[in-house]
Design a protein around this motif. Sequence first.
Motif: not given
Length: 262
Positions: A104-130
């Motif tokens: 959700h929009l108030d929890h994604t402020g770190a996405c893509g900001r950290f070049p060496n980071a792996t982003h961990i999320v539930q697959k179900l959430e990632y698919n639903y977001a689209f």
Amino acid sequence: MSEIRLYMFQTGRIRQKEVNIKLGAGQGEFYTPIPWFLITHPKGHVVIDGGIAVEAADDPRGYWGSIVDIYWPFMSAEDGCVNRLREMGIAPEDIRYVLQSHLHLDHTGACGRFPNATHIVQKLEYNYAFTADWFSAGGYIRNDFDRPGLKWHFLDGPLTDGFDLYGDGVIKMIFTPGHAPGHQSFLLTLPESGTILLTVDATYTMDHWNEKCLPGFLTSAIETAHSVRKLRMLAEQTNALVVTGHDPDMWPSFKKAPDYYA
């Protein structure tokens, strides 16, 4: 900075009606804090969520669109997670993992900001977001998480429930659907402070925790109720300090960065 520590941050507040937080409540204005978290660790530093994307600070409507008619962010560009970490001497390259409770929009402020980071999320959430349903689609800002070059690692719901990030019991991810289909909370075990349970939006406030009301934004009331019961059992088993997602009365009681829990 290699000691195990938990730092709590805030990217401003969001204004909405109380009914948007507490199902069945009134139409009065209600302001909620927007927390995010840093865990320093010898194996690599970890950001949880990152709050609101910095792009929403200067032009909320231009970045979020019509959802600002319901949720209006109050933050400054200085509140962005990258800036707050730099103030602590932590560069974007220093972050190893970004853990997403959900997208959700108030929890994604770190996405893509950290070049060496792996982003961990539930697959179900990632698919639903689209492909979110009409009543929840406004909560997902695709420009936040649909970024080229992001390294993702997907967890698989109940099959990976309790996933232990470093295998040392410090950071465990707890599958807690309901507010969003792939929502997860975090059970932290610190050397001195003991166990801290970050419920995130599985329980916005202590009213949700105490089963007095449902959240004003959810995808399943049944899953929400079951997730709260699950978290309450975990908190009792571990004697955890409970940190709910957006409680304006509870949030001021916690230590904020640069203070920390060790």
